[in-house]
Design a protein around this motif. Structure first.
Motif, mmCIF file in Angstrom:
data_model
loop_
_atom_site.group_PDB
_atom_site.id
_atom_site.type_symbol
_atom_site.label_atom_id
_atom_site.label_comp_id
_atom_site.label_asym_id
_atom_site.label_seq_id
_atom_site.Cartn_x
_atom_site.Cartn_y
_atom_site.Cartn_z
ATOM 1 N N ALA A 1 0.849 -1.189 0.000
ATOM 2 C CA ALA A 1 0.000 0.000 0.000
ATOM 3 C C ALA A 1 0.887 1.242 0.000
ATOM 4 C CB ALA A 1 -0.913 -0.007 1.220
ATOM 5 N N GLY A 2 0.591 2.164 -0.905
ATOM 6 C CA GLY A 2 1.367 3.396 -0.997
ATOM 7 C C GLY A 2 2.482 3.367 -2.017
ATOM 8 N N ASP A 3 2.819 2.179 -2.550
ATOM 9 C CA ASP A 3 3.846 2.105 -3.590
ATOM 10 C C ASP A 3 3.397 2.898 -4.822
ATOM 11 O OD1 ASP A 3 5.656 0.601 -2.194
ATOM 12 O OD2 ASP A 3 5.157 -1.298 -3.160
ATOM 13 N N LYS A 4 4.367 3.565 -5.469
ATOM 14 C CA LYS A 4 4.070 4.400 -6.629
ATOM 15 C C LYS A 4 4.688 3.776 -7.883
ATOM 16 C CE LYS A 4 3.750 8.586 -3.845
ATOM 17 N NZ LYS A 4 2.273 8.589 -3.910
ATOM 18 N N VAL A 5 3.875 3.647 -8.928
ATOM 19 C CA VAL A 5 4.291 2.998 -10.167
ATOM 20 C C VAL A 5 4.119 3.981 -11.328
ATOM 21 C CG1 VAL A 5 3.845 1.099 -11.771
ATOM 22 C CG2 VAL A 5 3.628 0.728 -9.299
ATOM 23 N N ASN A 6 5.134 4.063 -12.190
ATOM 24 C CA ASN A 6 5.010 4.895 -13.385
ATOM 25 C C ASN A 6 5.985 4.418 -14.448
ATOM 26 O OD1 ASN A 6 7.149 6.278 -11.622
ATOM 27 N ND2 ASN A 6 7.414 7.327 -13.571
ATOM 28 N N LEU A 7 5.848 4.969 -15.642
ATOM 29 C CA LEU A 7 6.736 4.657 -16.763
ATOM 30 C C LEU A 7 7.704 5.806 -16.999
ATOM 31 C CD1 LEU A 7 4.298 3.104 -19.399
ATOM 32 C CD2 LEU A 7 5.833 1.905 -17.840
ATOM 33 N N ARG A 8 8.937 5.452 -17.337
ATOM 34 C CA ARG A 8 9.960 6.450 -17.669
ATOM 35 C C ARG A 8 10.708 5.981 -18.912
ATOM 36 N NH1 ARG A 8 14.050 7.685 -12.974
ATOM 37 N NH2 ARG A 8 14.846 5.631 -13.542
ATOM 38 N N THR A 9 10.985 6.901 -19.820
ATOM 39 C CA THR A 9 11.711 6.538 -21.026
ATOM 40 C C THR A 9 13.164 6.215 -20.697
ATOM 41 O OG1 THR A 9 12.296 8.838 -21.519
ATOM 42 C CG2 THR A 9 10.232 7.994 -22.457
ATOM 43 N N THR A 10 13.741 5.313 -21.483
ATOM 44 C CA THR A 10 15.184 5.066 -21.426
ATOM 45 C C THR A 10 15.845 5.624 -22.681
ATOM 46 O OG1 THR A 10 14.845 2.848 -22.364
ATOM 47 C CG2 THR A 10 14.963 3.029 -19.968
ATOM 48 N N THR A 11 15.297 5.244 -23.840
ATOM 49 C CA THR A 11 15.708 5.810 -25.126
ATOM 50 C C THR A 11 14.435 6.028 -25.933
ATOM 51 O OG1 THR A 11 17.758 4.522 -25.056
ATOM 52 C CG2 THR A 11 17.141 5.507 -27.168
ATOM 53 N N ALA A 12 14.101 7.270 -26.219
ATOM 54 C CA ALA A 12 12.821 7.532 -26.884
ATOM 55 C C ALA A 12 12.846 8.897 -27.554
ATOM 56 C CB ALA A 12 11.672 7.471 -25.872
ATOM 57 N N ASN A 13 12.184 8.972 -28.720
ATOM 58 C CA ASN A 13 12.067 10.269 -29.390
ATOM 59 C C ASN A 13 10.657 10.580 -29.885
ATOM 60 O OD1 ASN A 13 11.910 8.602 -31.656
ATOM 61 N ND2 ASN A 13 14.016 9.045 -32.321
ATOM 62 N N PHE A 14 9.736 9.577 -29.809
ATOM 63 C CA PHE A 14 8.389 9.857 -30.285
ATOM 64 C C PHE A 14 7.396 8.835 -29.720
ATOM 65 C CE2 PHE A 14 4.804 9.564 -33.220
ATOM 66 C CZ PHE A 14 4.471 10.895 -33.359
ATOM 67 N N LEU A 15 6.177 9.316 -29.460
ATOM 68 C CA LEU A 15 5.062 8.441 -29.069
ATOM 69 C C LEU A 15 3.780 9.011 -29.659
ATOM 70 C CD1 LEU A 15 4.433 5.897 -27.405
ATOM 71 C CD2 LEU A 15 3.902 7.375 -25.470
ATOM 72 N N TYR A 16 3.036 8.148 -30.341
ATOM 73 C CA TYR A 16 1.836 8.574 -31.071
ATOM 74 C C TYR A 16 0.660 8.759 -30.116
ATOM 75 C CZ TYR A 16 -0.578 9.054 -35.569
ATOM 76 O OH TYR A 16 -1.242 9.538 -36.672
ATOM 77 N N LYS A 17 -0.116 9.817 -30.341
ATOM 78 C CA LYS A 17 -1.240 10.127 -29.462
ATOM 79 C C LYS A 17 -2.376 9.116 -29.610
ATOM 80 C CE LYS A 17 -3.780 13.204 -32.609
ATOM 81 N NZ LYS A 17 -4.363 14.551 -32.787
ATOM 82 N N GLU A 18 -3.155 8.971 -28.553
ATOM 83 C CA GLU A 18 -4.404 8.202 -28.484
ATOM 84 C C GLU A 18 -4.210 6.697 -28.627
ATOM 85 O OE1 GLU A 18 -7.027 10.050 -31.334
ATOM 86 O OE2 GLU A 18 -7.431 11.761 -30.004
ATOM 87 N N TRP A 19 -3.346 6.244 -29.527
ATOM 88 C CA TRP A 19 -3.120 4.816 -29.691
ATOM 89 C C TRP A 19 -2.128 4.275 -28.666
ATOM 90 C CZ3 TRP A 19 -6.020 1.944 -32.972
ATOM 91 C CH2 TRP A 19 -6.755 2.629 -33.939
ATOM 92 N N SER A 20 -1.467 5.134 -27.943
ATOM 93 C CA SER A 20 -0.476 4.739 -26.931
ATOM 94 C C SER A 20 -1.109 4.846 -25.548
ATOM 95 C CB SER A 20 0.773 5.612 -27.022
ATOM 96 O OG SER A 20 1.364 5.496 -28.309
ATOM 97 N N SER A 21 -1.044 3.767 -24.786
ATOM 98 C CA SER A 21 -1.802 3.723 -23.531
ATOM 99 C C SER A 21 -1.013 3.058 -22.420
ATOM 100 C CB SER A 21 -3.132 2.999 -23.734
ATOM 101 O OG SER A 21 -2.904 1.648 -24.119
ATOM 102 N N PHE A 22 -1.483 3.268 -21.202
ATOM 103 C CA PHE A 22 -0.917 2.676 -19.984
ATOM 104 C C PHE A 22 -2.092 2.176 -19.165
ATOM 105 C CE2 PHE A 22 1.266 3.705 -15.686
ATOM 106 C CZ PHE A 22 1.776 2.427 -15.586
ATOM 107 N N LYS A 23 -2.060 0.879 -18.778
ATOM 108 C CA LYS A 23 -3.183 0.268 -18.063
ATOM 109 C C LYS A 23 -2.671 -0.509 -16.856
ATOM 110 C CE LYS A 23 -5.287 -0.733 -22.588
ATOM 111 N NZ LYS A 23 -4.047 -0.526 -23.386
ATOM 112 N N GLY A 24 -3.519 -0.661 -15.852
ATOM 113 C CA GLY A 24 -3.153 -1.458 -14.690
ATOM 114 C C GLY A 24 -4.389 -1.876 -13.903
#
Length: 253
Positions: A227-250
């Motif tokens: 309880a209280g743990d925080k989860v997120n995504l961070r880029t390592t090597t990235a230059n572009f991400l397309y809108k709307e079709w790119s998602s994060f779920k849990g």
């Protein structure tokens, strides 16, 4: 004191049960064996389980001065072994659940209810699940890590995901599943890592730099959270991400 009374007190010291209208709670002291049972065709549904120590009055023998001792695996293991059965045998031991607090007297405490249909129990815990996406294309500096904010949500049951920060905060301990999908332009890349409290717990690759067409990638990672743990995504090597079709779920299992 009679022999019978002594036996009753000894039994209560190692195995107690308290009930209300719906749930029952059972505790087994360290190294003790016991079982839980449902009658009349009902099945066991585990509400919670912990091997460790959160109360100095339960199994009071030994060292009890730590009250925040929890095994990360105990609830998952007990659910796996007991859910859906009429009878479940238990053994409170560090061999099964690990040793979350050395030199502390531990016990296994389980709350459960008896239900006819485990999948349709209306007293289930609230659903914890989210489905978020980005509303605008992300153009990024290739080698500069950034926390990715999926700023729009299709749903956010339990309100554990923050679309302003991109961070999911676990409302309770347990097993969670996270997945992210990434659509990238030709000659683009979106490699990312999933973090718990800023520490890497998984990687996802979406390297489309050598392709003349669009690239679509998906990654899934199970995480055991407190309880209280925080989860997120961070880029390592990235230059572009397309809108709307790119998602994060849990969601919590």
């Amino acid at each position: 004191m009679s022999t019978l009374l002594r036996l009753v007190l000894l039994f209560l010291a190692i195995f107690f049960q308290k009930t209300n209208a719906t749930d029952q709670t059972v505790a087994l002291c360290a190294d003790q064996r016991g079982m839980i049972r449902c009658k009349n065709g009902l099945k066991i549904k585990i509400v919670s389980a912990n091997y460790g120590r959160t109360d100095d009055q339960v199994c009071p023998g030994g060292k009890t001065d730590t009250l925040t001792c929890r095994s990360k695996s105990s609830e998952i293991r007990v659910r796996w072994n007991c859910n859906g059965y009429a009878t479940c045998h238990l053994h409170a031991t560090s061999k099964h659940f690990g040793n979350p607090c050395a030199n502390i007297s531990k016990y296994l405490e389980i709350s459960y209810r008896c239900v006819r249909n485990i999948d349709n129990d209306i007293q289930d815990k609230p659903i914890i699940a989210f489905n978020a996406y980005i509303s605008k294309h992300l153009t990024l500096h290739r080698n500069t890590p950034v926390n990715v904010v999926y700023d729009k949500v299709f749903f956010n049951y339990g309100n554990a995901y923050n679309p302003h920060s991109g961070i999911f905060t676990a409302p309770s301990a347990g097993l969670y599943i996270f997945t992210w999908t990434s659509l990238v332009n030709p000659q683009s890349i979106f490699d990312a890592e999933i973090l718990i409290n800023a520490k890497r717990k998984g990687l996802g690759n979406c390297n489309n730099e050598g392709s003349p067409g669009f690239g679509n990638c998906a990654n899934t990672v199970p995480l055991v959270l407190k309880a209280g743990d925080k989860v997120n995504l961070r880029t390592t090597t990235a230059n572009f991400l397309y809108k709307e079709w790119s998602s994060f779920k849990g969601w919590k299992v």
